[in-house]
Design a protein around this motif. Sequence first.
Motif, PDB file in Angstrom:
ATOM      1  N   TYR A 110      57.489  28.870  45.409  1.00 31.73           N
ATOM      2  CA  TYR A 110      56.577  28.451  44.607  1.00 31.73           C
ATOM      3  C   TYR A 110      55.065  27.548  45.377  1.00 31.73           C
ATOM      4  CZ  TYR A 110      53.542  26.555  40.895  1.00 31.73           C
ATOM      5  OH  TYR A 110      52.255  26.071  40.252  1.00 31.73           O
ATOM      6  N   PRO A 111      55.497  26.863  46.384  1.00 33.42           N
ATOM      7  CA  PRO A 111      54.547  26.422  47.394  1.00 33.42           C
ATOM      8  C   PRO A 111      53.727  27.445  47.894  1.00 33.42           C
ATOM      9  CG  PRO A 111      56.389  25.168  47.503  1.00 33.42           C
ATOM     10  CD  PRO A 111      56.882  26.164  46.772  1.00 33.42           C
ATOM     11  N   HIS A 112      54.153  28.539  48.094  1.00 36.38           N
ATOM     12  CA  HIS A 112      53.459  29.556  48.820  1.00 36.38           C
ATOM     13  C   HIS A 112      52.729  30.414  47.923  1.00 36.38           C
ATOM     14  CE1 HIS A 112      55.857  28.919  52.618  1.00 36.38           C
ATOM     15  NE2 HIS A 112      56.658  28.776  51.759  1.00 36.38           N
ATOM     16  N   THR A 113      52.495  30.027  46.548  1.00 36.24           N
ATOM     17  CA  THR A 113      51.756  30.695  45.602  1.00 36.24           C
ATOM     18  C   THR A 113      50.430  30.226  45.679  1.00 36.24           C
ATOM     19  OG1 THR A 113      52.510  29.498  43.732  1.00 36.24           O
ATOM     20  CG2 THR A 113      53.783  31.554  44.274  1.00 36.24           C
ATOM     21  N   GLY A 114      49.509  30.836  44.756  1.00 36.20           N
ATOM     22  CA  GLY A 114      48.106  30.248  44.359  1.00 36.20           C
ATOM     23  C   GLY A 114      47.089  30.796  45.192  1.00 36.20           C
ATOM     24  N   LYS A 115      47.469  31.867  46.046  1.00 43.23           N
ATOM     25  CA  LYS A 115      46.384  32.715  47.025  1.00 43.23           C
ATOM     26  C   LYS A 115      45.920  33.835  46.340  1.00 43.23           C
ATOM     27  CE  LYS A 115      49.548  31.974  50.117  1.00 43.23           C
ATOM     28  NZ  LYS A 115      50.262  31.480  50.888  1.00 43.23           N
ATOM     29  N   ALA A 116      46.623  34.546  45.502  1.00 40.58           N
ATOM     30  CA  ALA A 116      46.319  35.895  45.097  1.00 40.58           C
ATOM     31  C   ALA A 116      45.197  35.860  44.010  1.00 40.58           C
ATOM     32  CB  ALA A 116      47.379  36.690  44.794  1.00 40.58           C
ATOM     33  N   HIS A 117      44.364  36.905  44.069  1.00 36.49           N
ATOM     34  CA  HIS A 117      43.706  37.093  42.690  1.00 36.49           C
ATOM     35  C   HIS A 117      44.250  38.255  41.876  1.00 36.49           C
ATOM     36  CE1 HIS A 117      39.474  38.972  41.264  1.00 36.49           C
ATOM     37  NE2 HIS A 117      39.985  38.165  40.390  1.00 36.49           N
ATOM     38  N   LEU A 118      44.508  37.343  40.700  1.00 37.28           N
ATOM     39  CA  LEU A 118      45.273  38.254  39.645  1.00 37.28           C
ATOM     40  C   LEU A 118      44.094  38.793  38.759  1.00 37.28           C
ATOM     41  CD1 LEU A 118      47.898  35.124  38.588  1.00 37.28           C
ATOM     42  CD2 LEU A 118      47.817  36.900  40.734  1.00 37.28           C
ATOM     43  N   VAL A 119      44.527  40.098  38.761  1.00 38.38           N
ATOM     44  CA  VAL A 119      43.528  40.869  37.861  1.00 38.38           C
ATOM     45  C   VAL A 119      44.349  41.376  36.549  1.00 38.38           C
ATOM     46  CG1 VAL A 119      41.791  42.829  37.773  1.00 38.38           C
ATOM     47  CG2 VAL A 119      42.165  41.057  39.915  1.00 38.38           C
ATOM     48  N   GLY A 120      44.092  41.075  35.292  1.00 39.70           N
ATOM     49  CA  GLY A 120      44.764  41.582  34.326  1.00 39.70           C
ATOM     50  C   GLY A 120      44.061  43.023  33.791  1.00 39.70           C
ATOM     51  N   ALA A 123      46.052  35.842  33.876  1.00 39.08           N
ATOM     52  CA  ALA A 123      45.274  36.591  34.961  1.00 39.08           C
ATOM     53  C   ALA A 123      43.992  35.569  35.179  1.00 39.08           C
ATOM     54  CB  ALA A 123      44.696  37.992  34.585  1.00 39.08           C
ATOM     55  N   HIS A 124      43.337  35.995  36.394  1.00 38.23           N
ATOM     56  CA  HIS A 124      42.160  35.023  36.644  1.00 38.23           C
ATOM     57  C   HIS A 124      40.982  35.926  36.006  1.00 38.23           C
ATOM     58  CE1 HIS A 124      44.408  33.476  40.498  1.00 38.23           C
ATOM     59  NE2 HIS A 124      44.401  32.677  39.661  1.00 38.23           N
ATOM     60  N   THR A 125      41.051  37.181  36.182  1.00 36.34           N
ATOM     61  CA  THR A 125      40.009  38.159  35.826  1.00 36.34           C
ATOM     62  C   THR A 125      40.731  39.172  34.774  1.00 36.34           C
ATOM     63  OG1 THR A 125      38.884  37.823  37.943  1.00 36.34           O
ATOM     64  CG2 THR A 125      38.336  39.903  36.386  1.00 36.34           C
ATOM     65  N   THR A 126      40.231  39.239  33.718  1.00 39.48           N
ATOM     66  CA  THR A 126      40.742  40.326  32.626  1.00 39.48           C
ATOM     67  C   THR A 126      39.839  41.374  32.196  1.00 39.48           C
ATOM     68  OG1 THR A 126      42.116  38.546  31.704  1.00 39.48           O
ATOM     69  CG2 THR A 126      41.999  40.716  30.356  1.00 39.48           C
ATOM     70  N   LEU A 127      40.393  42.599  32.667  1.00 40.07           N
ATOM     71  CA  LEU A 127      39.636  43.931  32.279  1.00 40.07           C
ATOM     72  C   LEU A 127      40.179  44.553  30.876  1.00 40.07           C
ATOM     73  CD1 LEU A 127      39.545  46.017  35.538  1.00 40.07           C
ATOM     74  CD2 LEU A 127      38.396  43.713  34.953  1.00 40.07           C
TER      75      LEU A 127
END
Lengths: 340, 133
Positions: free
Chosen positions: A37-47, A162-166
């Motif tokens: 968990y501490p290593h997460t939070g870096k990716a851009h999540l696209v739905g 997601a951060h960005t949802t299409l």
Amino acid sequence: MISVDDILAGDRLALSRLLSQIENDTPEGRAVLNKLYPHTGKAHLVGVTGAPGTGKSSLVNRLAHYYRHPPEDQRPKSVAIVAVDPTSPFSGGAILGDRVRMRDLSGDAGVFIRSMASRGSLGGLAISTSGLVQAFDAAGFEIVFIETVGAGQAEVDIARLAHTTLVIDVPGLGDDIQAIKAGILEIADILVVNKADRPGAEHTERALRGMLDLAHPVRRVFHHHGRLEVVSAPTTEASPKESFWSPPIQQTIATDGTGVSELGASIARHYQYLKKSGGLELRERARLQSELDDLLQATLLNRWQEAVPADKYQKVLADLVRRRMSPRQAVNELLDGVSL
Amino acid sequence: MRKAAQKIRVLIAKPGLDGHDRGAKVVARALRDAGMEVIYAGLRQTPEMIAEAALQEDVDVVGLSILSGAHNALVPRVLELLHANGQENVKVFLGGIIPDDDADELKEIGVTEIYGPGTLTTTIVTQIREAIV
């Protein structure tokens, strides 16, 4: 045993086995996820969501290809894809067919595709989808695509994850009344009209544009019966910090790649916008809160089920069926004396 | 609380160049109806694509359908790649038109079971379940 170091070092077999452990909610899967968990939070999540057959998988295939072979001024990004397909409510089995559309990506070590079945979950994702996304994030994938099951109108869980949802639409699915209904169109950060070579693409875009103009009014000056009228844009109270992103509408043809680089640019713009406006932190916070709440609910239910003897539950259920007890009274009876 | 029983995950793929995928689809559907999670990879897969998909999907079983006669070239390569990836536990099943002599040899190098035309889908389901336990 799966080692955290192997995951962080990019061992694909270890990652794949971890994903199964997370899906099956095993103690080992939970333990490794805690450490990651501490290593997460870096990716851009696209739905990516939309009705069945709108071309979600084909479009994800094209977008992933775009990130792996970007315009010359950018470097390639590593891409993970979580593709969810429905589980049969009758047999519990599933056919996961999204990979069929993603064959262009095979042989590329910078891409990892994982299919998952929804396993009874109704919001368009599976319960463990967010766990899989965390694992990919920790493993260092820069872009994580999350493709929902073919969604109708109300499967909006993706917007929380997601951060960005299409939201993918295609020509011919409905008129402007469909477009102003509540639900899936509201969650779009970017609207895509795929299969734009089909007749009616312009009409679909117009209907979506009309929907957006109602939802995101801007200051307008127009002539009305010969007089000059000015209508100023109202300020939104719901999310003042996020109020200035009006979802762009992008036409694409996933089968030949038309419009995909423009769509990629829109996704990048939205991410920049989220970072600058503070929207990213707001969304992260909302996402983690809903995940925490879901987990709390599931854990409490679990503990309660372990605490209550099965015969007591059956007895109360029998009373409920015979109308000796109302559903509320039954709940009180079952919670009585249980310490959680 | 009742946990969802661990699902058997199966990759169904057609290596090589023949386009007859009806059998693969029938088997995929039968396995779905038996409660398995079937990753359907479809037509014209190379052994490399199949091994990569098996790795990413962490499957228990790979089902190959071949009607082109190229099984002696394709199947050993798939087995080799699965081993190279550390997936020697994955059971490989084969369906299609496979002459008996070839079938014996393929079983010797590691194919679990081979099914020809007329095989009952229930037989396939049962034998996959037995192979996994």
